[in-house]
Structure formats: C-alpha cells, structure tokens
Design a protein around this motif. Structure first.
Motif, PDB file in Angstrom:
ATOM      1  N   VAL A   9     -52.014  41.386 -67.611  1.00 48.73           N
ATOM      2  CA  VAL A   9     -52.207  42.842 -67.633  1.00 48.73           C
ATOM      3  C   VAL A   9     -50.860  43.542 -67.692  1.00 48.73           C
ATOM      4  N   LEU A  38     -55.362  43.095 -72.900  1.00 48.18           N
ATOM      5  CA  LEU A  38     -55.547  43.922 -71.711  1.00 48.18           C
ATOM      6  C   LEU A  38     -57.029  44.003 -71.339  1.00 48.18           C
ATOM      7  N   LYS A  54     -58.357  42.402 -67.835  1.00 45.95           N
ATOM      8  CA  LYS A  54     -59.045  43.268 -66.870  1.00 45.95           C
ATOM      9  C   LYS A  54     -60.495  42.814 -66.682  1.00 45.95           C
TER      10      LYS A  54
END
Length: 187
Positions: free
Chosen positions: A28, A54, A58
C-alpha cells in the motif's frame, strides 16, 4: 531505487513483490508513493498498475482484518479499481481486480459471484497469457472444496489451450462446480 528513488517501474515492481510476499502494508505504501507523484510523472500503464496494486493490497488488508480493517480498507477498494477503469476500461488487470473484488466481497459491499466470474472470463479473453486470471478461479474451487487437491485441476494455466481460454476456464475450472461455489462461503 538507491540511485533513483522515484523510478516508477521499480516502485511498482517492489509493490507487487511486497504484495506477493503478503506484506500488504508495504505494498500500500509503495503504491501510494507512486500515485502521489501524479499521473503526469509516469506512463499510463504504471499509473493504472499502481491503482490496481493499491486496490488489491487494501482488499487483502480488509479481507484478513477485522471489522475496523474491513471498513478502513474494504470500502476503498472499488475507488481504485474505478480509477484504473476510467483510464484503461478494457484492461485485463481491471477485469481481474474487479472480478476478485466481486468474488471476495460480501454481497452487502457489492460482491457477486456472477459478476466476478464474468470479469475473470473477460480478463482471460482480453489477455490469455496473463496467468493470474486463469489460475484464480481454479484456486477458488480448490479452496472452497470443489476439488480436493491442486493436481486434480483439469485445466491448469500451463496446459489450457490458448485458442479459447475463456471456454477452457468455464468448462474445466468452473464447469459443474459453479453452483457449489455460489453456495460456498467466500474466501
């Protein structure tokens, strides 16, 4: 990176390496570092990859975490998939990321087996040589009890024909077990 700390291809690669090593927090941070540079500082593909890494990182933090992590990270996954989709709507990576989201997310958060399955098939159609799209549905079947061992997969990425990868995927990896997957708990 020591000589050129803002070299985007190296940062993206390192973010992916961290992701595959299940170091999602570092993944991240690296993907956010790339996105913070701004779109004008890199080519389109790397910008899209940063959003997708990302989203995936996540998503995994949400999936593996408790309620707070699900709220903190899970609700942001689609934001990054949509950002990538706006730039490259017909990208295999976008189909793949969205497909995994739909397979893993609960229905209340937008999860849908049917949408996930279709997105993964679209990813294979778009780029038959991108192995994760071919492998993930088979792994899902294996993990949810559709097959008892990896060696039983009738169509593995290295042996499926490339003439009709989506057909192979459905026939070999999803055929006959799709209804069982719909009833099984999400990964």
């Amino acid at each position: 990176l020591e000589e050129e700390p803002s070299f985007v291809p190296a940062l993206i690669t390192l973010a992916y390496v961290k992701f595959t090593a299940m170091d999602f927090g570092s993944s991240v941070a690296l993907a956010e570092q790339v996105l913070d540079m701004g779109r004008s500082k890199m080519d389109t593909s790397n910008y899209v990859r940063a959003h997708l890494i990302l989203a995936g990182s996540k998503g995994m933090l949400a999936h593996r975490g408790g309620l707070v992590a699900k709220m903190r990270y899970g609700l942001r996954v689609m934001k990054h998939i949509r950002a990538a989709e706006e730039i490259q709507p017909d990208s295999a990576g976008v189909y793949y990321g969205r497909g995994l989201f739909h397979l893993i997310a609960p229905a209340i958060a937008g999860g849908s087996f049917e949408k996930g399955e279709q997105d993964l098939l679209n990813a294979v159609e778009k780029d038959p040589l991108f192995a994760p799209e071919r492998d993930r549905p088979a792994r899902k079947i294996w993990h949810t009890g559709g097959m008892s061992h990896r060696d039983e997969w009738p169509c593995r990425p290295e042996t499926c024909s490339l003439a009709s990868p989506a057909k192979d995927l459905v026939a070999a990896n999803l055929g006959g077990t799709a209804s069982a997957l719909r009833r099984s708990p999400r990964l």
